[in-house]
Scaffold this motif. Sequence first.
Motif, PDB file in Angstrom:
ATOM      1  N   LEU A  11       0.819  -1.209   0.000  1.00 28.12           N
ATOM      2  CA  LEU A  11       0.000   0.000   0.000  1.00 28.12           C
ATOM      3  C   LEU A  11       0.857   1.265   0.000  1.00 28.12           C
ATOM      4  N   ALA A  12       2.086   1.158   0.502  1.00 26.85           N
ATOM      5  CA  ALA A  12       2.973   2.322   0.540  1.00 26.85           C
ATOM      6  C   ALA A  12       3.311   2.841  -0.851  1.00 26.85           C
ATOM      7  N   THR A  13       3.161   1.995  -1.861  1.00 22.51           N
ATOM      8  CA  THR A  13       3.408   2.435  -3.237  1.00 22.51           C
ATOM      9  C   THR A  13       2.253   3.277  -3.781  1.00 22.51           C
ATOM     10  N   GLU A  14       1.184   3.437  -2.969  1.00 18.77           N
ATOM     11  CA  GLU A  14      -0.025   4.159  -3.394  1.00 18.77           C
ATOM     12  C   GLU A  14      -0.554   3.608  -4.715  1.00 18.77           C
ATOM     13  N   PRO A  15      -0.833   2.300  -4.742  1.00 21.81           N
ATOM     14  CA  PRO A  15      -1.222   1.667  -6.001  1.00 21.81           C
ATOM     15  C   PRO A  15      -2.631   2.045  -6.429  1.00 21.81           C
ATOM     16  N   ASP A  16      -2.892   1.880  -7.713  1.00 14.94           N
ATOM     17  CA  ASP A  16      -4.240   2.051  -8.242  1.00 14.94           C
ATOM     18  C   ASP A  16      -5.052   0.774  -8.090  1.00 14.94           C
ATOM     19  N   ILE A  17      -4.373  -0.342  -7.865  1.00 20.79           N
ATOM     20  CA  ILE A  17      -5.022  -1.638  -7.658  1.00 20.79           C
ATOM     21  C   ILE A  17      -4.094  -2.492  -6.817  1.00 20.79           C
ATOM     22  N   LEU A  18      -4.675  -3.345  -5.976  1.00 16.13           N
ATOM     23  CA  LEU A  18      -3.876  -4.244  -5.150  1.00 16.13           C
ATOM     24  C   LEU A  18      -4.188  -5.679  -5.530  1.00 16.13           C
ATOM     25  N   LEU A  19      -3.133  -6.434  -5.884  1.00 18.40           N
ATOM     26  CA  LEU A  19      -3.237  -7.848  -6.225  1.00 18.40           C
ATOM     27  C   LEU A  19      -2.743  -8.665  -5.037  1.00 18.40           C
ATOM     28  N   LEU A  20      -3.496  -9.699  -4.660  1.00 19.64           N
ATOM     29  CA  LEU A  20      -3.148 -10.509  -3.497  1.00 19.64           C
ATOM     30  C   LEU A  20      -3.225 -11.982  -3.875  1.00 19.64           C
ATOM     31  N   ASP A  21      -2.072 -12.650  -3.848  1.00 20.23           N
ATOM     32  CA  ASP A  21      -2.001 -14.050  -4.273  1.00 20.23           C
ATOM     33  C   ASP A  21      -1.969 -14.962  -3.051  1.00 20.23           C
ATOM     34  N   GLU A  22      -3.127 -15.441  -2.632  1.00 20.26           N
ATOM     35  CA  GLU A  22      -3.261 -16.322  -1.469  1.00 20.26           C
ATOM     36  C   GLU A  22      -2.416 -15.827  -0.290  1.00 20.26           C
ATOM     37  N   PRO A  23      -2.588 -14.565   0.118  1.00 18.87           N
ATOM     38  CA  PRO A  23      -1.696 -14.008   1.137  1.00 18.87           C
ATOM     39  C   PRO A  23      -1.917 -14.568   2.534  1.00 18.87           C
ATOM     40  N   LEU A  24      -3.010 -15.285   2.758  1.00 16.94           N
ATOM     41  CA  LEU A  24      -3.324 -15.766   4.102  1.00 16.94           C
ATOM     42  C   LEU A  24      -3.208 -17.278   4.236  1.00 16.94           C
ATOM     43  N   SER A  25      -2.790 -17.941   3.181  1.00 16.65           N
ATOM     44  CA  SER A  25      -2.851 -19.405   3.157  1.00 16.65           C
ATOM     45  C   SER A  25      -1.935 -20.073   4.169  1.00 16.65           C
ATOM     46  N   ALA A  26      -0.848 -19.415   4.567  1.00 13.97           N
ATOM     47  CA  ALA A  26       0.107 -20.043   5.481  1.00 13.97           C
ATOM     48  C   ALA A  26      -0.177 -19.743   6.949  1.00 13.97           C
ATOM     49  N   LEU A  27      -1.247 -19.001   7.221  1.00 11.95           N
ATOM     50  CA  LEU A  27      -1.530 -18.570   8.582  1.00 11.95           C
ATOM     51  C   LEU A  27      -2.429 -19.576   9.304  1.00 11.95           C
ATOM     52  N   ASP A  28      -2.323 -19.600  10.645  1.00  9.80           N
ATOM     53  CA  ASP A  28      -3.242 -20.435  11.420  1.00  9.80           C
ATOM     54  C   ASP A  28      -4.635 -19.827  11.370  1.00  9.80           C
ATOM     55  N   ALA A  29      -5.636 -20.590  11.790  1.00 10.51           N
ATOM     56  CA  ALA A  29      -7.029 -20.201  11.592  1.00 10.51           C
ATOM     57  C   ALA A  29      -7.373 -18.877  12.265  1.00 10.51           C
ATOM     58  N   ASP A  30      -6.932 -18.676  13.514  1.00 13.44           N
ATOM     59  CA  ASP A  30      -7.272 -17.444  14.227  1.00 13.44           C
ATOM     60  C   ASP A  30      -6.620 -16.233  13.585  1.00 13.44           C
ATOM     61  N   THR A  31      -5.334 -16.367  13.236  1.00 15.31           N
ATOM     62  CA  THR A  31      -4.624 -15.257  12.602  1.00 15.31           C
ATOM     63  C   THR A  31      -5.217 -14.958  11.230  1.00 15.31           C
ATOM     64  N   ARG A  32      -5.615 -15.995  10.542  1.00 13.94           N
ATOM     65  CA  ARG A  32      -6.213 -15.825   9.218  1.00 13.94           C
ATOM     66  C   ARG A  32      -7.497 -15.015   9.304  1.00 13.94           C
ATOM     67  N   ARG A  33      -8.336 -15.305  10.282  1.00 14.76           N
ATOM     68  CA  ARG A  33      -9.575 -14.538  10.454  1.00 14.76           C
ATOM     69  C   ARG A  33      -9.279 -13.083  10.778  1.00 14.76           C
ATOM     70  N   GLU A  34      -8.281 -12.845  11.632  1.00 14.15           N
ATOM     71  CA  GLU A  34      -7.905 -11.474  11.970  1.00 14.15           C
ATOM     72  C   GLU A  34      -7.445 -10.716  10.727  1.00 14.15           C
ATOM     73  N   CYS A  35      -6.637 -11.366   9.904  1.00  7.93           N
ATOM     74  CA  CYS A  35      -6.113 -10.713   8.703  1.00  7.93           C
ATOM     75  C   CYS A  35      -7.206 -10.506   7.660  1.00  7.93           C
ATOM     76  N   GLN A  36      -8.173 -11.394   7.604  1.00  8.54           N
ATOM     77  CA  GLN A  36      -9.314 -11.174   6.716  1.00  8.54           C
ATOM     78  C   GLN A  36     -10.065  -9.908   7.122  1.00  8.54           C
ATOM     79  N   ASP A  37     -10.285  -9.739   8.423  1.00 12.50           N
ATOM     80  CA  ASP A  37     -10.941  -8.526   8.914  1.00 12.50           C
ATOM     81  C   ASP A  37     -10.111  -7.293   8.584  1.00 12.50           C
ATOM     82  N   GLU A  38      -8.781  -7.439   8.691  1.00 12.95           N
ATOM     83  CA  GLU A  38      -7.877  -6.330   8.372  1.00 12.95           C
ATOM     84  C   GLU A  38      -8.011  -5.926   6.909  1.00 12.95           C
TER      85      GLU A  38
END
Length: 220
Positions: free
Chosen positions: A141-168
Amino acid sequence: MLTVAIQKQLPDFLLDIEFCLNDEIVVLFGPSGSGKTTILNSIAGLITPDSGRIQLGDSCFYEQGKKPLPVQKRNVGYLFQDYALFPHMTVEQNIRYGLKPGSGLHLASLLATVGIDHLVQKYPHQLSGGQKQRVALVRALATEPDILLLDEPLSALDADTRRECQDELLRLHERWKIPFLLVTHDRDEANKLADVILTLDNGKLIQQNKSRGAKLIPSL
């Protein structure tokens, strides 16, 4: 608006996809190897389609028969599955790497946005998976993009952390108001995050659903 209409011959099938994306979260959903990451890489300019067109607003990224727009001119933020943090740089240095010269964004506000301001002098190997994900997200986000692409960014996280990051991600999208294009093969994650769900199989769009939170995706 992002408009994608491309074809790319892959080893096992022809990727042939067409869709549009406004300032919303669109999820590319489907099994591994269905062409999802190839679509992201085509938008980012990391690979070149065989034919078609990719356009974001007034900027044409790719059009068959013309020279593709260079990666550095596409103003695309990309959050990779492995986060791709520089191991020899601190959190602060990783994020400053993405800041544009003369940017109106401030490091402190970026860090506070996702609650990692206390980690500025840590190195990637000292961070948890969720912390790494947040650092990589802020750097994108620091690049001030016009679009953000996310390639399975949460797949390696445990279930609780994954839910937190989804909310984020939902909270950040509400604040930044730019298109998010996210790849996942997790049905619950897609249903939670997506304004629009594009279901792929073997390089083809087989289903399109709208409305976040509705249980729309059947088992593949």
